[in-house]
Write an enzyme that holds these catalytic residues in place. Structure first.
Site, PDB file in Angstrom:
ATOM      1  N   LYS A   6       0.847  -1.190   0.000  1.00  0.00           N
ATOM      2  CA  LYS A   6       0.000   0.000   0.000  1.00  0.00           C
ATOM      3  C   LYS A   6       0.875   1.229   0.000  1.00  0.00           C
ATOM      4  O   LYS A   6       1.857   1.286   0.729  1.00  0.00           O
ATOM      5  CB  LYS A   6      -0.854  -0.018   1.280  1.00  0.00           C
ATOM      6  CG  LYS A   6      -1.844   1.107   1.361  1.00  0.00           C
ATOM      7  CD  LYS A   6      -3.157   0.706   0.777  1.00  0.00           C
ATOM      8  CE  LYS A   6      -4.087   1.851   0.585  1.00  0.00           C
ATOM      9  NZ  LYS A   6      -3.821   2.682  -0.579  1.00  0.00           N
ATOM     10  N   LYS A  36       4.932   1.593   8.880  1.00  0.00           N
ATOM     11  CA  LYS A  36       3.767   2.389   9.301  1.00  0.00           C
ATOM     12  C   LYS A  36       2.496   1.537   9.385  1.00  0.00           C
ATOM     13  O   LYS A  36       1.750   1.597  10.361  1.00  0.00           O
ATOM     14  CB  LYS A  36       3.556   3.544   8.305  1.00  0.00           C
ATOM     15  CG  LYS A  36       2.507   4.561   8.745  1.00  0.00           C
ATOM     16  CD  LYS A  36       2.284   5.619   7.681  1.00  0.00           C
ATOM     17  CE  LYS A  36       3.506   6.470   7.448  1.00  0.00           C
ATOM     18  NZ  LYS A  36       3.253   7.563   6.499  1.00  0.00           N
ATOM     19  N   LYS A  59       5.352   2.451  -2.746  1.00  0.00           N
ATOM     20  CA  LYS A  59       5.301   3.881  -3.057  1.00  0.00           C
ATOM     21  C   LYS A  59       5.584   4.045  -4.536  1.00  0.00           C
ATOM     22  O   LYS A  59       6.299   3.234  -5.129  1.00  0.00           O
ATOM     23  CB  LYS A  59       6.360   4.645  -2.252  1.00  0.00           C
ATOM     24  CG  LYS A  59       5.999   6.098  -2.015  1.00  0.00           C
ATOM     25  CD  LYS A  59       4.938   6.240  -0.939  1.00  0.00           C
ATOM     26  CE  LYS A  59       4.645   7.677  -0.627  1.00  0.00           C
ATOM     27  NZ  LYS A  59       3.673   7.818   0.450  1.00  0.00           N
ATOM     28  N   THR A  73      -5.696  12.027   7.475  1.00  0.00           N
ATOM     29  CA  THR A  73      -4.319  12.176   7.975  1.00  0.00           C
ATOM     30  C   THR A  73      -4.279  13.259   9.055  1.00  0.00           C
ATOM     31  O   THR A  73      -3.715  13.054  10.131  1.00  0.00           O
ATOM     32  CB  THR A  73      -3.331  12.497   6.835  1.00  0.00           C
ATOM     33  OG1 THR A  73      -3.511  11.537   5.793  1.00  0.00           O
ATOM     34  CG2 THR A  73      -1.896  12.437   7.315  1.00  0.00           C
ATOM     35  N   ASN A  86      -3.385  19.923   2.746  1.00  0.00           N
ATOM     36  CA  ASN A  86      -4.491  19.113   3.261  1.00  0.00           C
ATOM     37  C   ASN A  86      -4.287  18.735   4.733  1.00  0.00           C
ATOM     38  O   ASN A  86      -5.161  18.955   5.577  1.00  0.00           O
ATOM     39  CB  ASN A  86      -4.642  17.850   2.393  1.00  0.00           C
ATOM     40  CG  ASN A  86      -5.677  16.888   2.963  1.00  0.00           C
ATOM     41  OD1 ASN A  86      -5.396  16.124   3.874  1.00  0.00           O
ATOM     42  ND2 ASN A  86      -6.881  16.946   2.443  1.00  0.00           N
ATOM     43  N   SER A  91      -7.576   4.696   4.462  1.00  0.00           N
ATOM     44  CA  SER A  91      -7.460   4.026   3.163  1.00  0.00           C
ATOM     45  C   SER A  91      -7.805   2.539   3.313  1.00  0.00           C
ATOM     46  O   SER A  91      -8.472   1.953   2.458  1.00  0.00           O
ATOM     47  CB  SER A  91      -6.032   4.155   2.620  1.00  0.00           C
ATOM     48  OG  SER A  91      -5.895   5.350   1.892  1.00  0.00           O
TER      49      SER A  91
END
Length: 411
Positions: free
Chosen positions: A66, A90, A102, A185, A216, A344
């Site tokens: 992810k 994470k 990523k 987030t 954001n 997510s």
């Protein structure tokens, strides 16, 4: 120190603390797969232009990989590698069943028209569609990409594999995106901050905050801190910085930024030097922008008592040591900004089940995951007598190492 070197250093320190077998340690560090593709598109004027796209799939011992897709001129394999690895730890820290990945394309999104961005995204998807998948690797937005980018990836991927809403997260709500994802987030940062402050008998409403980065994450964090009665006294972004010792009116500042596109000229605060936000007098500093902003040059001047790492890798290892000696408590990025990937995960679950949640449930579950992860992190700190960063790294690395060993990696 670049992001990859810093991440590797933290990983090796955690591996030492955990007493990992050297062969297993080496295996965990090496990415599962590195993908580099050429993306050639016609520009609006008919000329052809080529960009290089990357996808690094780091580890899948605990589930599908992810991670975000970033459009930025400085995207390179080293940075993508570091961020993929950080995602592995994470997701393990917050205990969601994912590994890390990523991706990115080295481009300047601002220099591309919407139709050029769409063509670039579709070509990139065509090049990697057989390497990503609902149970393999699930992309998400990152710097320079957004819900619209995810919609294009979803559409292009579905041409090859049929309707697949779970292939990306951070999608528009109309295409199966989750409520609460946009704020996730920033909201996760606030839940993490509350969990940390509770350890010290403190509360958001009694403290002052400085926020570096007002995109954001920073904007949502500021808004939610303001709602809880905390005083946001300094804020910066690439357009400038504003301060008000009595607390900025965050809803008014958000309206001002939306109307003018910048922070300066805001009537409710004074202009300040953007760099000074990091060293501004405050209780809690929240870096929400780029990596490496806290370094040996400015670490000595930081006046905050707590640093919440909402950005990826905002603190250089050298700054880490200086700040720790000063007694500043740092809540590490691999826990503090994990709210986005956690929601997510909720989005992916909703897509697979074909059953969507209301926003209240999303936020309730997010608080539960962030709070539980903090207590697990604290337990690792006590067990290994280490700081919060090593507590988070040992927690994440240990979970991935256990999963890897249980699967029989040496067979």
């Amino acid at each position: 120190m670049n992001a990859l070197a810093a991440t590797n250093r933290n990983f090796r320190q955690a591996a030492r603390i955990l007493g990992l077998d050297s062969k297993l340690e080496k295996s965990l560090l090496i990415p599962f797969k590195e993908i580099k593709v050429e993306c050639t598109i016609p520009k609006d004027d008919g000329t052809l232009v080529s960009y290089v796209g990357f996808r690094v799939q780091h580890d899948n011992a605990r589930g599908p990989m992810k991670g975000g897709i970033k459009y930025h001129p400085e995207v390179d394999l080293d940075e993508v590698n570091a961020l993929a690895q950080l995602m592995t730890w994470k997701t393990a820290v917050v205990d969601i069943p994912y590994g890390g990945a990523k991706g990115g394309i080295g481009c300047k999104p601002k220099d591309l028209s919407k139709s050029e961005l769409e063509r670039l995204t579709r070509v990139f998807t065509q090049k990697i569609h057989d390497l990503i998948g609902i149970n393999t690797d699930v992309p998400a937005p990152d710097m320079g990409t957004n819900a619209q980018t995810m919609a294009w990836i979803l559409d292009e991927y579905s041409k090859f594999h049929g309707h697949s809403p779970a292939i990306v997260t951070g999608k528009p709500i109309d295409l199966g995106g989750s409520l609460g994802r946009e704020a996730a987030t920033g909201r996760g940062v606030v839940y993490a901050t509350e969990a940390l402050l509770a350890e010290y008998g403190k509360n958001i409403k009694d403290l002052t905050f400085a926020i570096q980065g007002f995109g954001n994450v920073g904007a949502w964090a500021a808004k939610l801190i303001h709602e809880r009665g905390g005083k946001v006294i300094a804020v910066s972004d690439i357009t400038g910085a504003v301060k008000n010792p009595n607390g900025l009116d965050i809803p008014a500042l958000l309206n001002h930024k939306e109307a003018t596109g910048k922070l300066i000229d805001f009537s409710g605060g004074d202009v300040m030097n953007s760099d000074e936000v990091l060293t501004h007098e405050c209780d809690v500093l929240i870096p929400c922008a780029l990596g490496g902003v806290l370094n040996r040059e400015n670490a000595d001047n930081v006046k905050a008592k707590f640093i919440i790492e909402a950005a990826n890798h905002p603190t250089d290892p050298e700054a880490d040591e200086i700040l720790s000696k000063k007694g500043i408590v740092i809540l590490p990025d691999i826990y503090a900004n994990a709210g986005g990937v956690t929601v997510s995960y909720f989005e992916w679950v909703q897509n697979i089940q074909g059953f969507m949640w209301d926003e209240e449930k999303v936020n309730r579950e997010l608080r539960k995951y962030m709070t539980k992860a903090f207590h697990n992190l604290k337990n690792m700190c006590q067990l290994h007598n280490c700081n919060l960063r090593m507590g988070a790294f040992t927690l994440g690395v240990n979970r991935v190492a256990r999963a890897t060993t249980l699967r029989g990696w040496e067979a």
